[in-house]
Design an enzyme around this catalytic site. Structure first.
Site, PDB file in Angstrom:
ATOM      1  N   LYS A 187     -32.283 -82.845  31.875  1.00 35.68           N
ATOM      2  CA  LYS A 187     -33.753 -82.970  31.750  1.00 35.68           C
ATOM      3  C   LYS A 187     -34.510 -81.456  31.870  1.00 35.68           C
ATOM      4  O   LYS A 187     -34.156 -80.789  32.675  1.00 35.68           O
ATOM      5  CB  LYS A 187     -34.328 -83.505  33.451  1.00 35.68           C
ATOM      6  N   CYS A 294     -34.150 -64.891  36.078  1.00 39.00           N
ATOM      7  CA  CYS A 294     -33.931 -65.129  37.488  1.00 39.00           C
ATOM      8  C   CYS A 294     -33.402 -63.808  38.118  1.00 39.00           C
ATOM      9  O   CYS A 294     -33.405 -63.342  39.110  1.00 39.00           O
ATOM     10  CB  CYS A 294     -33.266 -66.148  37.912  1.00 39.00           C
TER      11      CYS A 294
HETATM   12  P1  NDP Z   1     -39.138 -75.332  38.690  1.00 33.49           P
HETATM   13  O1  NDP Z   1     -38.315 -75.236  40.127  1.00 33.49           O
HETATM   14  O2  NDP Z   1     -40.439 -75.567  38.695  1.00 33.49           O
HETATM   15  O3  NDP Z   1     -38.537 -76.127  37.821  1.00 33.49           O
HETATM   16  C1  NDP Z   1     -37.124 -76.519  37.321  1.00 33.49           C
HETATM   17  C2  NDP Z   1     -36.819 -77.698  36.794  1.00 33.49           C
HETATM   18  O4  NDP Z   1     -36.917 -78.691  37.856  1.00 33.49           O
HETATM   19  C3  NDP Z   1     -37.680 -78.113  35.530  1.00 33.49           C
HETATM   20  O5  NDP Z   1     -37.172 -78.935  34.605  1.00 33.49           O
HETATM   21  C4  NDP Z   1     -38.865 -79.074  36.344  1.00 33.49           C
HETATM   22  O6  NDP Z   1     -39.535 -79.920  35.497  1.00 33.49           O
HETATM   23  C5  NDP Z   1     -37.867 -80.082  37.305  1.00 33.49           C
HETATM   24  N1  NDP Z   1     -38.466 -80.495  38.448  1.00 33.49           N
HETATM   25  C6  NDP Z   1     -39.850 -80.209  38.894  1.00 33.49           C
HETATM   26  N2  NDP Z   1     -39.916 -80.854  39.992  1.00 33.49           N
HETATM   27  C7  NDP Z   1     -38.686 -81.695  40.104  1.00 33.49           C
HETATM   28  C8  NDP Z   1     -38.254 -82.639  41.232  1.00 33.49           C
HETATM   29  N3  NDP Z   1     -39.151 -82.970  42.409  1.00 33.49           N
HETATM   30  N4  NDP Z   1     -37.129 -83.268  41.064  1.00 33.49           N
HETATM   31  C9  NDP Z   1     -36.220 -82.782  40.231  1.00 33.49           C
HETATM   32  N5  NDP Z   1     -36.658 -81.804  39.185  1.00 33.49           N
HETATM   33  C10 NDP Z   1     -37.903 -81.323  39.386  1.00 33.49           C
HETATM   34  O7  NDP Z   1     -38.642 -73.865  38.235  1.00 33.49           O
HETATM   35  P2  NDP Z   1     -39.516 -73.258  36.592  1.00 33.49           P
HETATM   36  O8  NDP Z   1     -39.010 -74.220  35.493  1.00 33.49           O
HETATM   37  O9  NDP Z   1     -40.630 -72.667  36.887  1.00 33.49           O
HETATM   38  O10 NDP Z   1     -38.257 -71.964  36.503  1.00 33.49           O
HETATM   39  C11 NDP Z   1     -38.265 -70.918  37.230  1.00 33.49           C
HETATM   40  C12 NDP Z   1     -37.574 -70.732  38.365  1.00 33.49           C
HETATM   41  O11 NDP Z   1     -36.165 -70.933  37.989  1.00 33.49           O
HETATM   42  C13 NDP Z   1     -37.556 -69.122  38.858  1.00 33.49           C
HETATM   43  O12 NDP Z   1     -37.711 -69.467  40.206  1.00 33.49           O
HETATM   44  C14 NDP Z   1     -36.190 -68.684  38.464  1.00 33.49           C
HETATM   45  O13 NDP Z   1     -35.854 -67.625  39.140  1.00 33.49           O
HETATM   46  C15 NDP Z   1     -35.396 -69.751  38.440  1.00 33.49           C
HETATM   47  N6  NDP Z   1     -34.176 -69.534  37.628  1.00 33.49           N
HETATM   48  C16 NDP Z   1     -32.801 -69.397  38.059  1.00 33.49           C
HETATM   49  C17 NDP Z   1     -31.773 -69.014  37.407  1.00 33.49           C
HETATM   50  C18 NDP Z   1     -30.690 -68.785  38.167  1.00 33.49           C
HETATM   51  O14 NDP Z   1     -29.568 -68.754  37.308  1.00 33.49           O
HETATM   52  N7  NDP Z   1     -30.453 -68.529  39.391  1.00 33.49           N
HETATM   53  C19 NDP Z   1     -32.044 -68.929  36.111  1.00 33.49           C
HETATM   54  C20 NDP Z   1     -33.350 -69.236  35.302  1.00 33.49           C
HETATM   55  C21 NDP Z   1     -34.171 -69.497  36.226  1.00 33.49           C
HETATM   56  P3  NDP Z   1     -40.808 -79.482  35.117  1.00 33.49           P
HETATM   57  O15 NDP Z   1     -40.835 -78.008  34.378  1.00 33.49           O
HETATM   58  O16 NDP Z   1     -41.145 -80.439  33.678  1.00 33.49           O
HETATM   59  O17 NDP Z   1     -41.909 -79.595  35.979  1.00 33.49           O
END
Ligand code: NDP
Length: 547
Positions: A187, A294
């Site tokens: 997803k 991140c």
């Molecule tokens: P989000 O938490 O908003 O979303 C991450 C994923 O989860 C997306 O596919 C999102 O879908 C999905 N999602 C949203 N709500 C739900 C739910 N209730 N249940 C299951 N899945 C859900 O993060 P971002 O996409 O904004 O990414 C940025 C964040 O990711 C930053 O905090 C960054 O630091 C972190 N990150 C961490 C990394 C690591 O390796 N530690 C690497 C890269 C990023 P949708 O986008 O369609 O809402």
């Protein structure tokens, strides 16, 4: 950038399907837009919970025969997909750039190069990394016992990925999961579904049997449905808030999760550092992908003795960066990926300035030639001074092109400032004294600490990636990451089965005396001590046998 629309909104609109996208049979759609220009790129369906359930069922059915294949056979498919990535690299980089806003050159350096390496690594090495392992079991071996662990596939792995590295993050996990013998349901973020569909398309053309890699496009609800769908593991990368929601839902079903969450990564520059190298590293570490990584350098602490020289150089290098539409050649920074993220960045800068921070360069939105959309998503690379730990820009994840600089007086203070955070993903220590670098590294609370490096180790297939504290649970990449994709299966064998075990029934006074001796001698782990109990053991075992 993306907009969601419902069926009634779409009645008068023509739908389009990107290459590899499933038919648009869902009620809602996502309009995917180029964040640099606002131009529509394509529409994809929002998959419902029923559709997610069907995808998981297809994946489960396909996984049985996939797990029966040898590592070499699975690796052949990964190599075939890799050949397609290489052949179509520039087209792919353009797609990543158009969907996320990042420079196409950076899409190649930070997304495509590391995954090409990761693909060859896991295609070649998974067999060795997951070889059954004999476990030394100490004195039990004297009793004719042996143990080994073999690693079995989990079944169906659900991957939920973010928008900032829409190719590298999901693809790395897809490859590890498939090589370990699993099927995958992915997803992707609603902001970047096209790149994820491209991953599916490439594997399909590489000959991956149907069902083994299902892509379910949609927004948060589709991700939530995947967590509830009966998959055997969730690999989640995203924000702390969503990660906690995912962990709660998974816990109710006892589904294991890996959480790769946010960071507030510190960079420590000591007085003996190579200042020129450290300044370049800080600028790249803070502004690559417009700071939407991140592991970006989110806080930089400099020994006050070298702070003036370092700051001057950082500002010069930042001013020299070229900001442009990512798909154009020569851009260092592109647009940010979403208006939502841009507004967080603006809020952090605004609040810091209101509380006394100084903007040394940047500070606001950038005008880009040829960008006519109402609200530009370009934020200037921004360097701040006079910041402190009461400001959001030093405590919360900014996830944008902002580099706050703060000074320290002693090593002790530097470590304290680095650890004064709820996050612990990566950190970076700059010094010419490697011994000192490692000493400081061992005291910094983070999943990865780099000495004289920043940001890039997610790109190393062999090393583990993951955080401590609010930055997450579990690991991805490297052997530790691969082990998240399998269930350890312990097999224990007794070659002396004709003899009864001393701890079996028949808890006579003599048996109880023997148990006390075992506690005092055998349980020390010493062979010498154990020999002293041997007469008692033999009496019990041989006596038991006679019965
Ligand atoms: P989000 O938490 O908003 O979303 C991450 C994923 O989860 C997306 O596919 C999102 O879908 C999905 N999602 C949203 N709500 C739900 C739910 N209730 N249940 C299951 N899945 C859900 O993060 P971002 O996409 O904004 O990414 C940025 C964040 O990711 C930053 O905090 C960054 O630091 C972190 N990150 C961490 C990394 C690591 O390796 N530690 C690497 C890269 C990023 P949708 O986008 O369609 O809402």
């Amino acid at each position: 950038m993306a907009t969601r629309i419902t069926e009634s909104d779409t009645a008068s609109l023509q739908t389009s399907s990107p290459e590899g996208a499933p038919a648009l049979d869902a009620r809602e759609q996502i309009i995917v837009r180029d964040p640099a220009t606002g131009a529509e790129l394509a529409r994809v369906p929002v998959r419902t919970a029923e559709e997610v359930g069907r995808a998981v069922a297809r994946a489960r059915a396909a996984q049985k025969s996939w797990s029966a294949l040898s590592f070499r056979e699975r690796g052949r498919i990964v190599f075939a997909a890799r050949a397609l990535v290489l052949a179509e690299m520039d087209e792919l980089a353009q797609l990543i750039s158009r969907e996320s806003g990042k420079p196409a050159a950076e899409a190649i350096s930070m997304e495509i190069v590391p995954t090409l390496d990761l693909m060859q690594f896991f295609a070649r090495r998974t067999a060795r990394l997951l070889k059954p392992e004999r476990i030394p079991i100490g004195l039990y071996e004297l009793m004719g016992r042996t143990s080994y662990v073999e690693y079995r596939p989990l079944g169906v792995v659900g991957i939920i990925s973010p928008w900032n590295f829409p190719w590298a993050i999901p693809l790395g996990e897809v490859v590890m999961a498939l090589m370990a013998g699993n099927a995958v349901v992915l997803k992707p973020s609603e902001l970047t579904p096209l790149v994820a569909l491209k991953i599916g398309d490439m594997f399909e053309r590489a000959g991956l049997p149907a069902g083994l890699l299902e892509i379910v496009t949609g927004a948060g609800a589709t991700g939530a449905a995947l967590v509830e769908s009966g998959v055997d593991k969730i690999m989640f990368t995203g924000s702390v808030a969503t990660g906690k929601r995912v962990a709660e839902a998974a816990a109710r079903r006892l589904v294991p999760v890996v959480l790769e969450l946010g960071g507030k990564d510190p960079m420590l520059v000591f007085e003996d550092a190579d200042i020129e190298a450290a300044a370049h590293a800080a600028v790249w570490g803070a502004f690559a992908n417009s700071g939407q990584a991140c592991a970006s350098v989110e806080r930089c602490y400099i020994d006050e003795r070298v702070a003036p020289a370092f700051t001057t150089r950082v500002v010069e290098l930042t001013r020299a960066l070229k900001q442009d539409i990512g798909a154009r050649e020569g851009a260092d920074l592109g647009a940010m990926s979403s208006a939502r993220q841009l507004s967080i960045v603006e809020e952090h800068v605004r609040e810091a300035v209101e509380h006394g921070a100084r903007v040394l360069t940047g500070g606001g939105r950038a005008d880009i030639e040829g960008v006519t959309q109402d609200e530009t998503l370009f934020h200037q690379p921004t360097v701040l001074a006079d910041v402190n730990h009461t400001m959001r820009v030093m405590r919360e994840e900014t996830f944008g092109p902002v580099l706050p600089l703060m000074t320290f007086k002693t090593e002790e203070e530097a470590v304290r400032l680095a650890n004064d955070s709820e996050f612990g993903l990566t950190a970076s220590v700059w010094t010419r004294d490697i011994g000192r670098g490692r000493r400081v590294a061992s005291r910094v609370e983070a999943g990865t600490v780099m000495v004289n490096e920043v940001l890039y180790t997610h790109g190393i297939a062999q090393t583990p990636w993951g955080g401590v504290k609010e930055s997450g649970l579990g690991r991805t990449h490297g052997r530790l990451g691969l082990l998240e994709m399998v269930a350890p299966h312990h097999v224990h064998t007794n070659r002396l089965a004709r003899l009864p075990d001393v701890w079996w029934f028949g808890y006579t006074p003599q048996a109880a005396a023997l148990f006390r001796s075992l506690a005092r001698r055998f349980a020390t782990g010493s062979a010498l001590q154990t020999t002293l109990v041997m007469p008692q053991i033999l009496r019990r075992v041989l006596g038991g046998k006679k019965k």
